[in-house]
Design a protein around this motif. Structure first.
Motif, PDB file in Angstrom:
ATOM      1  N   ASP A 109      35.869  45.301  35.455  1.00 22.52           N
ATOM      2  CA  ASP A 109      34.902  44.162  35.302  1.00 22.52           C
ATOM      3  C   ASP A 109      33.678  44.585  34.898  1.00 22.52           C
ATOM      4  OD1 ASP A 109      33.638  43.593  38.229  1.00 22.52           O
ATOM      5  OD2 ASP A 109      35.384  45.236  38.271  1.00 22.52           O
TER       6      ASP A 109
ATOM      7  N   GLU B 282      38.727  35.409  28.783  1.00 16.60           N
ATOM      8  CA  GLU B 282      40.070  34.940  28.624  1.00 16.60           C
ATOM      9  C   GLU B 282      40.963  36.183  28.617  1.00 16.60           C
ATOM     10  OE1 GLU B 282      40.829  30.395  27.292  1.00 16.60           O
ATOM     11  OE2 GLU B 282      40.487  31.848  25.684  1.00 16.60           O
TER      12      GLU B 282
ATOM     13  N   GLY C 166      34.618  36.035  33.662  1.00 14.73           N
ATOM     14  CA  GLY C 166      34.916  34.472  33.064  1.00 14.73           C
ATOM     15  C   GLY C 166      35.595  34.894  31.312  1.00 14.73           C
TER      16      GLY C 166
ATOM     17  N   CYS D  54      39.072  40.383  34.236  1.00 15.68           N
ATOM     18  CA  CYS D  54      38.668  39.338  33.194  1.00 15.68           C
ATOM     19  C   CYS D  54      38.173  38.121  33.728  1.00 15.68           C
ATOM     20  CB  CYS D  54      39.704  39.216  32.242  1.00 15.68           C
ATOM     21  SG  CYS D  54      39.871  40.313  30.939  1.00 15.68           S
ATOM     22  N   LYS D  55      38.946  37.928  34.896  1.00 17.51           N
ATOM     23  CA  LYS D  55      38.488  36.685  35.685  1.00 17.51           C
ATOM     24  C   LYS D  55      37.127  36.651  36.357  1.00 17.51           C
ATOM     25  CE  LYS D  55      43.328  34.774  36.325  1.00 17.51           C
ATOM     26  NZ  LYS D  55      42.998  33.511  35.199  1.00 17.51           N
ATOM     27  N   LYS D  56      36.997  38.051  36.751  1.00 13.84           N
ATOM     28  CA  LYS D  56      35.631  38.066  37.407  1.00 13.84           C
ATOM     29  C   LYS D  56      34.475  37.877  36.584  1.00 13.84           C
ATOM     30  CE  LYS D  56      36.767  41.573  41.048  1.00 13.84           C
ATOM     31  NZ  LYS D  56      36.746  42.923  41.614  1.00 13.84           N
TER      32      LYS D  56
ATOM     33  N   GLU E 237      48.644  36.830  39.271  1.00 12.97           N
ATOM     34  CA  GLU E 237      47.125  36.574  38.949  1.00 12.97           C
ATOM     35  C   GLU E 237      47.011  35.559  37.950  1.00 12.97           C
ATOM     36  OE1 GLU E 237      45.492  38.294  40.634  1.00 12.97           O
ATOM     37  OE2 GLU E 237      46.843  39.770  41.573  1.00 12.97           O
TER      38      GLU E 237
ATOM     39  N   ASP F 104      45.667  34.184  31.306  1.00  9.88           N
ATOM     40  CA  ASP F 104      45.436  32.839  30.520  1.00  9.88           C
ATOM     41  C   ASP F 104      46.538  32.622  29.500  1.00  9.88           C
ATOM     42  OD1 ASP F 104      42.710  31.757  31.261  1.00  9.88           O
ATOM     43  OD2 ASP F 104      42.396  33.800  30.877  1.00  9.88           O
TER      44      ASP F 104
END
Length: 209
Positions: free
Chosen positions: A137, A173, A171, A167-169, A190, A193
């Motif tokens: 991240d 996709e 933002g 990626c989620k940390k 997890e 997307d």
């Protein structure tokens, strides 16, 4: 619209499983942890990085110290490294569109550049690497800052749960690919997307955005 598509390297672009197992087993002999047996592979794909280390009796805190040795041995086998079927064409097709391509990986930049040169791939604009298995991240965030990009202007393609978590940390996709190091069972909780089961589906996903 996304300006960049960034790819993980091992397990996403290239089939490095046999090389990785060989290197791990060489290190196992030297550092006295459990080698990977063929019958262990599917089980390991369903485990997190931490649980894999536990299964192999590898102290997690030693991974950063062993990384240079791992990639030094890995590099000797680069001639045996291959793209997954369909990946080379995918990169060429994406390059012909209005996308900039990058690689963000925990592998060695030298290994990646040598491999791309050997395979005549010259449309990868940037390569960002970090040997920290759990800090992707931060590398993605650095990539965004360096290129003055919003999170919405990058799509990441990876094969492991840690790729999705990273990626989620930040933002961004993420497209998870099913042919890499993690199993479908591991990744479902997890919630990536998008999921691609073959390289051409990456192109379809990108075109739909």
């Amino acid at each position: 619209m996304s300006k960049y598509i960034a790819f993980d390297f091992d397990g996403t672009l290239v089939d490095s499983q046999d090389i990785a197992i060989s290197v791990v087993n060489q290190l196992a002999n030297k550092h006295d942890f459990k080698p990977i047996e063929r019958e262990d592979i599917e089980h390991l794909k369903g485990l997190s990085v931490f649980d894999r280390c536990k299964f192999l009796n590898v102290p997690v805190y030693k991974l950063p110290f062993w990384a240079p040795e791992f990639y030094r041995i890995y590099k000797k086998s680069i001639k045996n490294l291959l793209f997954f079927d369909g990946i080379s064409n995918l990169l060429k097709e994406l390059g012909a569109m209005d996308y900039n391509l990058a690689i963000i990986s925990s592998n060695s930049e030298t290994i990646i550049r040598d491999f791309l040169k050997n395979n005549q791939i010259d449309n990868i604009d940037q390569i960002f690497c970090s040997s920290n298995l759990f800090g992707k991240d931060k590398v993605i965030k650095k990539f965004l800052k360096r290129n003055k990009l919003k999170s919405s202007e990058l799509i990441y393609v990876g094969d492991e749960s840690r790729d999705v978590i990273a990626c989620k940390k930040v933002g961004v996709e993420v497209i998870w690919v099913s042919w890499g190091y993690d199993s479908m069972d591991t990744i479902q909780e997890e919630s990536p997307d998008y999921i691609a089961k073959e390289p051409k589906e990456i192109l379809e996903i990108v075109k739909s955005l």
